[in-house]
Design a protein around this motif. Structure first.
Motif, PDB file in Angstrom:
ATOM      1  N   GLU A 574       0.856  -1.180   0.000  1.00  0.00           N
ATOM      2  CA  GLU A 574       0.000   0.000   0.000  1.00  0.00           C
ATOM      3  C   GLU A 574       0.893   1.232   0.000  1.00  0.00           C
ATOM      4  OE1 GLU A 574      -2.947  -0.092   2.989  1.00  0.00           O
ATOM      5  OE2 GLU A 574      -3.772   1.878   2.484  1.00  0.00           O
ATOM      6  N   VAL A 575       0.658   2.101  -0.955  1.00  0.00           N
ATOM      7  CA  VAL A 575       1.512   3.278  -1.113  1.00  0.00           C
ATOM      8  C   VAL A 575       1.478   4.118   0.160  1.00  0.00           C
ATOM      9  CG1 VAL A 575       1.885   5.413  -2.416  1.00  0.00           C
ATOM     10  CG2 VAL A 575       1.200   3.317  -3.608  1.00  0.00           C
ATOM     11  N   GLY A 576       2.680   4.439   0.652  1.00  0.00           N
ATOM     12  CA  GLY A 576       2.800   5.264   1.846  1.00  0.00           C
ATOM     13  C   GLY A 576       2.778   4.476   3.140  1.00  0.00           C
ATOM     14  N   LYS A 577       2.422   3.162   3.085  1.00  0.00           N
ATOM     15  CA  LYS A 577       2.330   2.371   4.327  1.00  0.00           C
ATOM     16  C   LYS A 577       3.297   1.205   4.367  1.00  0.00           C
ATOM     17  CE  LYS A 577      -2.410   3.540   5.532  1.00  0.00           C
ATOM     18  NZ  LYS A 577      -3.738   3.015   5.906  1.00  0.00           N
ATOM     19  N   GLY A 578       3.707   0.694   3.217  1.00  0.00           N
ATOM     20  CA  GLY A 578       4.690  -0.363   3.241  1.00  0.00           C
ATOM     21  C   GLY A 578       4.327  -1.557   2.373  1.00  0.00           C
ATOM     22  N   THR A 579       5.172  -2.576   2.461  1.00  0.00           N
ATOM     23  CA  THR A 579       5.049  -3.769   1.610  1.00  0.00           C
ATOM     24  C   THR A 579       5.213  -5.011   2.469  1.00  0.00           C
ATOM     25  OG1 THR A 579       5.972  -2.542  -0.261  1.00  0.00           O
ATOM     26  CG2 THR A 579       5.963  -4.960  -0.423  1.00  0.00           C
ATOM     27  N   GLN A 580       4.500  -6.073   2.082  1.00  0.00           N
ATOM     28  CA  GLN A 580       4.614  -7.351   2.792  1.00  0.00           C
ATOM     29  C   GLN A 580       4.736  -8.486   1.788  1.00  0.00           C
ATOM     30  OE1 GLN A 580       1.215  -9.399   4.903  1.00  0.00           O
ATOM     31  NE2 GLN A 580       2.448  -8.887   6.710  1.00  0.00           N
ATOM     32  N   VAL A 581       5.699  -9.381   2.033  1.00  0.00           N
ATOM     33  CA  VAL A 581       5.897 -10.558   1.187  1.00  0.00           C
ATOM     34  C   VAL A 581       5.672 -11.792   2.055  1.00  0.00           C
ATOM     35  CG1 VAL A 581       7.513 -11.883  -0.217  1.00  0.00           C
ATOM     36  CG2 VAL A 581       7.527  -9.368  -0.318  1.00  0.00           C
ATOM     37  N   ILE A 582       4.802 -12.699   1.591  1.00  0.00           N
ATOM     38  CA  ILE A 582       4.508 -13.938   2.315  1.00  0.00           C
ATOM     39  C   ILE A 582       4.939 -15.120   1.451  1.00  0.00           C
ATOM     40  CG2 ILE A 582       2.714 -15.383   3.356  1.00  0.00           C
ATOM     41  CD1 ILE A 582       1.090 -12.868   3.833  1.00  0.00           C
ATOM     42  N   ILE A 583       5.758 -15.994   2.026  1.00  0.00           N
ATOM     43  CA  ILE A 583       6.245 -17.186   1.310  1.00  0.00           C
ATOM     44  C   ILE A 583       5.913 -18.411   2.167  1.00  0.00           C
ATOM     45  CG2 ILE A 583       8.209 -18.297   0.192  1.00  0.00           C
ATOM     46  CD1 ILE A 583       9.663 -15.580   0.331  1.00  0.00           C
ATOM     47  N   ARG A 584       5.245 -19.397   1.566  1.00  0.00           N
ATOM     48  CA  ARG A 584       4.959 -20.658   2.246  1.00  0.00           C
ATOM     49  C   ARG A 584       5.408 -21.815   1.378  1.00  0.00           C
ATOM     50  NH1 ARG A 584       0.177 -18.075   4.295  1.00  0.00           N
ATOM     51  NH2 ARG A 584      -1.011 -18.760   2.473  1.00  0.00           N
ATOM     52  N   PHE A 585       5.975 -22.828   2.003  1.00  0.00           N
ATOM     53  CA  PHE A 585       6.471 -23.986   1.268  1.00  0.00           C
ATOM     54  C   PHE A 585       6.589 -25.159   2.237  1.00  0.00           C
ATOM     55  CE2 PHE A 585      10.591 -23.216   3.154  1.00  0.00           C
ATOM     56  CZ  PHE A 585      10.616 -21.820   3.284  1.00  0.00           C
ATOM     57  N   PRO A 586       6.639 -26.377   1.716  1.00  0.00           N
ATOM     58  CA  PRO A 586       6.724 -27.552   2.587  1.00  0.00           C
ATOM     59  C   PRO A 586       7.992 -27.519   3.436  1.00  0.00           C
ATOM     60  CG  PRO A 586       6.114 -28.213   0.372  1.00  0.00           C
ATOM     61  CD  PRO A 586       6.485 -26.773   0.287  1.00  0.00           C
ATOM     62  N   ALA A 587       7.842 -27.926   4.699  1.00  0.00           N
ATOM     63  CA  ALA A 587       8.989 -27.971   5.618  1.00  0.00           C
ATOM     64  C   ALA A 587       9.788 -29.244   5.367  1.00  0.00           C
ATOM     65  CB  ALA A 587       8.492 -27.924   7.061  1.00  0.00           C
ATOM     66  N   ARG A 588      11.053 -29.059   4.917  1.00  0.00           N
ATOM     67  CA  ARG A 588      11.918 -30.210   4.604  1.00  0.00           C
ATOM     68  C   ARG A 588      13.302 -29.997   5.188  1.00  0.00           C
ATOM     69  NH1 ARG A 588      10.169 -30.405  -1.751  1.00  0.00           N
ATOM     70  NH2 ARG A 588       8.050 -31.194  -1.428  1.00  0.00           N
ATOM     71  N   MET A 589      13.923 -31.104   5.486  1.00  0.00           N
ATOM     72  CA  MET A 589      15.283 -31.044   6.028  1.00  0.00           C
ATOM     73  C   MET A 589      16.292 -31.689   5.088  1.00  0.00           C
ATOM     74  SD  MET A 589      14.946 -31.644  10.119  1.00  0.00           S
ATOM     75  CE  MET A 589      13.984 -30.534  11.133  1.00  0.00           C
ATOM     76  N   THR A 590      15.882 -31.953   3.849  1.00  0.00           N
ATOM     77  CA  THR A 590      16.801 -32.546   2.864  1.00  0.00           C
ATOM     78  C   THR A 590      17.115 -31.515   1.801  1.00  0.00           C
ATOM     79  OG1 THR A 590      14.997 -33.372   1.498  1.00  0.00           O
ATOM     80  CG2 THR A 590      15.777 -34.812   3.251  1.00  0.00           C
TER      81      THR A 590
END
Length: 595
Positions: A574-590
């Protein structure tokens, strides 16, 4: 006979040669036999259960009814007894007829007031009387009318049976539908009976409990005296359909205190008021049979309906089952001819529908794997090249060196040491890792070094908030996934913003997924540019070919490359208020990417 034999042979041959008819007959047998067994079993069980329910519920009710009647009769007796606890009563009835003196009128007024006060203490009293034995006078209050009469012969009345002990008289005259309760008035000095007091109470006093007992429409309720005579018939003029005298004899000899079963009736009873009154409920046995008959009729109706439905379902299922199988076979032949554009449309949710959906998904997956096999090597190399090319933004490096130079002039040696250490850690992280997947802990440490340098550059202007949920540090993510987004915040979000710059990074686990939220309070992205950016993220034709640094599009492409369709990448601003980025992905340890 020969024709019948031929018909039977034809039917048998048709049955053997057709799976449809076999399925139909098997389904009929599978439905009819259990239904017949169920009907017989249900009739037997329902009869016993219904009988048990009738007996149990009515035994409980008859016990409560007996207690209620006992309570009401005892209340009436207490009312009568309380009237005797008056020291003026005996002298009043002893001298109430001696002459026309002022005392006689006062006495008469007293007796009249006494009758009225007792009469209005109970709504169900029909009449109340006081008998003076010495003067042979009866003072009666009935229907609000005070009556004074003389009686010379008390034989056959309640007064003729007065005794020293309390005496109770229950009239069985049905038209009156009431009972009389009489007590002797005894002079305490010589224990002589000087009179009596009697009340007639309407049996309507127990109508509420009788209504509670009449749970079955065909049932009847009666009140009997100790001789077995009906003293109250709430059914009106209807005569009993059974011999109550015979039933009363069976009640007196019954081993069960509340329940008796005859050949044609169920009888429930309870004695009350020192066995002076018996309440009896009679239920015809046909009630049980009516319930069983209804169960049998319902069972036959359900059986007929089930047979019809079974025949229709067997025909429908035979057609419905073979049609999609043939369609699936044709689709397999198409795939065998290298046609991977096959798609079976289905709205079924059964096993066949699941097979069709899985087949379509499998074909799509095979096609996707073939396409990916050709493109993955080129895309991987291009991604690696772009990542290495953009690992350290030259402009950032120039600003960092300029910051170090300024500090050297100012002789802030400690800060110089820290900045150079952070910068060297960044280079070590970039050049020392094998492969593109790294632990979240390493990536966060790298971004902390980057942010430390930025904090030194913009001293006092930057507020950093980093939250990493405990237990997520060992999960794997693409290398340099966070830095390009944070870098964009400084370059495009904070560059022209006045006031405090706020940047937050959150990493947390949501069920089986990892979620990263990177937000800032910068200048924001114009709506048209944001819409274009979102469209490019969600519909990337050549996701890895971007200019400059890795950029948001490059990060989105790498996330999708490593985690496939299970990943999620979204940007809002939103102009003048900021930006947000959301990233979701499977939790893996390999370190294996999604194929």
């Amino acid at each position: 006979m020969l024709k019948v034999k031929r018909i039977f042979q034809n039917v048998l041959l048709t049955f053997k040669s057709s799976i449809r008819y076999k399925l139909m007959v098997l389904m009929l047998l599978a439905m009819i036999l259990p239904l017949l067994i169920l009907i017989v079993f249900s009739i037997n069980v329902s009869q016993r259960n219904y009988e048990r329910e009738v007996v149990t519920s009515n035994e409980s009710r008859i016990i409560l009814a007996g207690k209620y009647i006992d309570e009401k009769l005892n209340e009436s007796d207490k009312l009568l007894f309380s009237s005797l606890l008056d020291e003026k009563l005996i002298p009043s009835i002893s001298k109430s007829g001696e002459g026309d003196t002022p005392m006689d009128y006062n006495t008469l007024d007293y007796i009249q007031d006494k009758l009225y006060s007792t009469y209005y203490r109970n709504d169900y009293i029909d009449s109340i009387s006081i008998y003076a034995k010495e003067t042979q006078k009866v003072y009666m209050l009935k229907e609000d009318e005070f009556l004074l009469s003389s009686i010379s012969n008390v034989k056959g009345t309640n007064w003729g049976e007065l005794r020293v002990s309390p005496h109770y008289v229950f009239n069985s005259g049905l038209p009156q539908q009431n009972f009389s309760l009489t007590r002797s008035i005894i002079r305490f000095e010589d224990r002589e009976i000087v009179g009596g007091i009697s009340i007639d109470i309407n049996w309507n006093v127990v109508d509420s409990v009788i209504e509670m007992l009449k749970t079955e429409q065909e049932s009847s309720v009666y009140l009997l005296n100790k001789e077995g005579q009906i003293i109250y018939n709430p059914n009106g003029k209807d005569k009993p359909t059974v011999n109550t005298d015979q039933l009363f004899e069976q009640i007196n000899t019954s081993e069960n205190e509340n329940y008796l079963k005859t050949d044609s009736h169920y009888v429930f009873f309870k004695k009350a008021f020192n066995s002076q009154v018996t309440i009896m409920k009679i239920i015809p046995m046909t009630i049980i049979m009516d319930g069983v008959t209804k169960t049998f009729v319902y069972g036959i109706m359900i059986s007929i309906i089930s047979i019809i439905i079974t025949v229709l379902l067997s025909i429908y299922m035979s057609l419905k089952t073979t049609k999609p199988i043939i369609q699936l076979v044709d689709a397999m032949k198409e795939v065998g001819g290298n046609n991977f554009d096959v798609h079976i449309k289905t709205d079924r949710n059964d096993e066949i529908g699941l097979l069709e959906k899985n087949f379509t998904a499998m074909v799509y997956r095979i096609k996707e794997l073939i396409d990916k096999e050709y493109k993955s090597e080129i895309a991987t190399k291009e991604a690696q090249f772009k990542a290495l090319q953009a690992q350290i933004n030259p402009h950032f490096l120039y600003n960092t060196l300029q910051l170090v130079g300024g500090m050297a002039v100012a002789r802030k040696t400690t800060n110089i040491y820290l900045i150079i250490g952070a910068l060297s850690d960044m280079f070590r992280y970039i050049t020392g890792k094998q492969g593109d997947l790294v632990k979240i802990a390493d990536e966060i440490e790298h971004i902390k070094n980057y942010l430390f340098i930025q904090e030194q550059r913009f001293e006092g202007k930057v507020e950093i908030d980093i939250f990493v949920e405990e237990g997520t540090e060992e999960y794997m993510i693409p290398m340099l996934m966070i830095q390009p987004i944070v870098e964009n915040a400084f370059i495009h979000g904070f560059e022209q913003k006045t006031g405090t710059w706020k940047l937050s990074i959150e990493v947390q686990k949501v069920f089986d997924e990892l979620e990263m939220i990177i937000s800032d309070n910068g200048m924001g992205i114009p709506e048209d540019r944001l819409s274009e950016l979102q469209q490019q993220i969600h519909h990337q034709s050549q996701p890895l070919k971007t200019k400059g640094s890795i950029g948001i599009l490059n990060v989105a492409a790498r996330v999708e490359f490593y985690f496939g369709i299970d990943s999620y990448f979204d940007i809002s601003s939103e102009v003048g208020k900021g930006t947000q980025v959301i990233i979701r992905f499977p939790a893996r340890m390999t370190r294996e990417a999604t194929a």
